[in-house]
Design a protein around this motif. Structure first.
Motif, short mmCIF file in Angstrom:
data_model
loop_
_atom_site.label_atom_id
_atom_site.label_comp_id
_atom_site.label_asym_id
_atom_site.label_seq_id
_atom_site.Cartn_x
_atom_site.Cartn_y
_atom_site.Cartn_z
N PRO A 12 0.84 -1.19 0.00
CA PRO A 12 0.00 0.00 0.00
C PRO A 12 0.88 1.25 0.00
O PRO A 12 1.71 1.43 0.89
CB PRO A 12 -0.83 -0.11 1.28
CG PRO A 12 -0.30 -1.28 2.04
CD PRO A 12 0.77 -1.95 1.25
N ALA A 14 -0.64 4.43 -1.19
CA ALA A 14 -1.60 5.43 -1.65
C ALA A 14 -1.90 6.49 -0.59
O ALA A 14 -2.86 7.25 -0.73
CB ALA A 14 -2.90 4.75 -2.09
N GLY A 15 -1.11 6.55 0.46
CA GLY A 15 -1.37 7.52 1.52
C GLY A 15 -0.99 8.93 1.11
O GLY A 15 -0.31 9.14 0.10
N GLY A 17 0.59 11.03 3.33
CA GLY A 17 1.76 11.45 4.11
C GLY A 17 1.51 12.73 4.89
O GLY A 17 2.40 13.56 5.05
N SER A 18 0.30 12.85 5.46
CA SER A 18 -0.06 14.13 6.10
C SER A 18 0.82 14.45 7.31
O SER A 18 1.11 15.60 7.58
CB SER A 18 -1.54 14.12 6.48
OG SER A 18 -1.82 13.02 7.29
N ARG A 19 1.27 13.43 8.05
CA ARG A 19 2.11 13.70 9.22
C ARG A 19 3.56 13.99 8.84
O ARG A 19 4.36 14.40 9.66
CB ARG A 19 2.06 12.50 10.20
CG ARG A 19 0.75 12.40 10.95
CD ARG A 19 0.66 11.09 11.70
NE ARG A 19 0.46 9.96 10.79
CZ ARG A 19 0.40 8.69 11.17
NH1 ARG A 19 0.52 8.38 12.45
NH2 ARG A 19 0.20 7.73 10.28
N LYS A 25 6.77 11.35 0.87
CA LYS A 25 7.74 10.70 1.77
C LYS A 25 8.31 9.44 1.17
O LYS A 25 9.39 9.00 1.54
CB LYS A 25 7.11 10.42 3.14
CG LYS A 25 6.03 9.34 3.16
CD LYS A 25 5.52 9.11 4.58
CE LYS A 25 4.45 8.03 4.64
NZ LYS A 25 3.99 7.78 6.02
N GLY A 83 -7.29 3.60 -2.29
CA GLY A 83 -8.55 4.09 -1.76
C GLY A 83 -8.31 5.21 -0.76
O GLY A 83 -7.16 5.55 -0.49
N ARG A 84 -9.38 5.73 -0.18
CA ARG A 84 -9.24 6.85 0.76
C ARG A 84 -8.56 6.41 2.06
O ARG A 84 -7.76 7.12 2.63
CB ARG A 84 -10.62 7.42 1.09
CG ARG A 84 -10.81 8.84 0.58
CD ARG A 84 -12.26 9.17 0.68
NE ARG A 84 -13.00 7.95 0.32
CZ ARG A 84 -14.27 7.69 0.59
NH1 ARG A 84 -14.97 8.56 1.24
NH2 ARG A 84 -14.84 6.57 0.22
N GLU A 85 -8.93 5.24 2.55
CA GLU A 85 -8.33 4.70 3.78
C GLU A 85 -7.40 3.55 3.41
O GLU A 85 -7.57 2.92 2.36
CB GLU A 85 -9.43 4.17 4.72
CG GLU A 85 -10.46 5.20 5.12
CD GLU A 85 -9.85 6.34 5.94
OE1 GLU A 85 -8.83 6.10 6.63
OE2 GLU A 85 -10.39 7.45 5.88
N SER A 89 -7.32 0.60 0.21
CA SER A 89 -6.19 0.33 -0.68
C SER A 89 -5.84 -1.16 -0.66
O SER A 89 -5.63 -1.78 -1.70
CB SER A 89 -4.96 1.15 -0.26
OG SER A 89 -5.23 2.53 -0.39
N LYS A 218 8.73 2.65 10.49
CA LYS A 218 7.86 3.22 9.46
C LYS A 218 8.18 4.71 9.36
O LYS A 218 8.21 5.40 10.37
CB LYS A 218 6.39 3.01 9.82
CG LYS A 218 5.43 3.56 8.77
CD LYS A 218 4.04 2.98 8.93
CE LYS A 218 3.29 3.55 10.11
NZ LYS A 218 2.91 4.97 9.92
N1 CTP Z 1 -1.74 3.96 2.62
C1 CTP Z 1 -2.49 3.58 1.50
N2 CTP Z 1 -3.74 4.11 1.29
C2 CTP Z 1 -4.27 4.98 2.16
C3 CTP Z 1 -3.54 5.38 3.32
C4 CTP Z 1 -2.27 4.82 3.53
O1 CTP Z 1 -2.02 2.78 0.68
N3 CTP Z 1 -5.48 5.48 1.92
C5 CTP Z 1 -0.38 3.43 2.80
C6 CTP Z 1 0.69 4.51 2.91
O2 CTP Z 1 1.09 4.94 1.61
C7 CTP Z 1 1.79 3.84 3.69
C8 CTP Z 1 1.04 2.79 4.53
O3 CTP Z 1 -0.29 2.72 4.02
O4 CTP Z 1 2.74 3.17 2.90
C9 CTP Z 1 1.06 3.16 6.01
O5 CTP Z 1 0.38 4.40 6.18
P1 CTP Z 1 1.00 5.70 6.87
O6 CTP Z 1 2.39 5.46 7.30
O7 CTP Z 1 -0.02 6.19 7.81
O8 CTP Z 1 1.17 6.70 5.61
P2 CTP Z 1 0.20 7.88 5.18
O9 CTP Z 1 -1.22 7.48 5.38
O10 CTP Z 1 0.63 8.28 3.81
O11 CTP Z 1 0.62 9.02 6.21
P3 CTP Z 1 -0.34 9.91 7.16
O12 CTP Z 1 -1.16 8.92 7.98
O13 CTP Z 1 0.62 10.72 7.96
O14 CTP Z 1 -1.19 10.74 6.23
#
Ligand code: CTP
Ligand code: MG
Length: 244
Positions: A12, A14-15, A17-19, A25, A83-85, A89, A218
């Motif tokens: 996965p 698709a995040g 990277g808000s933090r 990232k 996906g959104r969450e 994904s 991570k």
């Molecule tokens: N991920 C994903 N789809 C999402 C949210 C997260 O595929 N809708 C993936 C991220 O790309 C990451 C992994 O899940 O490789 C772990 O998530 P996290 O470390 O929380 O990354 P992000 O969601 O991108 O960061 P943040 O929560 O800070 O926004």
């Protein structure tokens, strides 16, 4: 390696990277390779991995494909929309596995943001999964844990005995994980699911714990990049001192 079973790996990616606070990232450099290149490279040449499915936004498919050309053979690498969450994904990735030839029996789901997983952690998780249908790499919680009260002061100390940090790759029998996901999806019970083991847990299926590692960090905030770079630099200097 003591097994020859076929694994697919879903990554996965698709995040948003808000933090992390700006920039992708997954494209940050760690000693000559990016986070994403390192996460994919962990699985690219394993004989027990036939397919790697990267889940990300469709507008990144081409850029990530060329970014990974030097890391993994293109016929092993597949792209699926995110996906959104995170769970959405992963579910998209899982649903796509049945169209692979041959369809994999087992799947490892590995955060794209975990670039430094020691190979022994993956070996053990795969081995346990072949024997027991699931494995969750975990690290015994080393810290003294506090709950903060509304006034910004300590409200309680949490007993850390029996507490573990869940890592990835989280590994499963594909058919069982997909059936578990679809059941929870139909019942609208996935909204607060933050890792894949919870799908087994909520179906009442056991999730064996395998060994995790503090090196399996991570990348979440910018501070994690400094730590990851230090780990890469120290393992590179160890490698070269072995070679001498
Ligand atoms: N991920 C994903 N789809 C999402 C949210 C997260 O595929 N809708 C993936 C991220 O790309 C990451 C992994 O899940 O490789 C772990 O998530 P996290 O470390 O929380 O990354 P992000 O969601 O991108 O960061 P943040 O929560 O800070 O926004
Ligand atoms: Mg996230």
């Amino acid at each position: 390696m003591t097994h020859t079973a076929s694994f697919a790996v879903i990554i996965p990616a698709a995040g948003s990277g808000s933090r992390f606070g700006g920039g992708d990232k997954l494209l940050v450099d760690l000693g000559g390779l990016t986070v994403l290149q390192r996460s994919v490279a962990l699985f690219a040449h394993r004989p027990d991995v036939r397919h790697i499915t990267l889940v990300t936004a469709p507008d990144r498919f081409e850029a990530y494909r060329s970014h990974l050309r030097s890391i993994v053979s293109p016929d092993k690498l597949h792209f699926v929309p995110g996906g959104r969450e995170r769970w959405e994904s992963v579910l998209n990735g899982l649903r796509s596995l049945s169209s692979l030839t041959p369809p994999p029996l087992f799947v490892g789901i590995h955060d794209a943001a975990r670039p430094l997983t020691p190979p022994a952690i993956i070996d053990e998780a795969f081995r346990v999964t072949v024997e027991r249908d699931a494995a969750l790499p975990c690290l015994a919680e080393p810290a003294t844990l506090k709950r903060m009260g509304e006034n910004g002061c300590v409200a309680a100390t949490i007993d850390r005995r029996g507490l573990y940090q869940a890592q990835t790759p989280q590994c499963f029998n594909v058919a069982k994980l997909l059936a578990g996901f679809e059941k929870l999806h139909a019942a609208n019970q996935l909204a607060d699911v933050t890792d894949d083991a919870q799908v087994f847990e909520r179906n009442g299926w056991p999730v064996p714990i395998s060994t995790g590692s503090p090196l399996n960090l991570k990348i979440t905030t910018a501070a994690d990049v400094e730590l990851a770079r230090a780990i890469v630099a120290s393992s590179t200097s160890t490698d070269s001192s072995h070679a001498r």
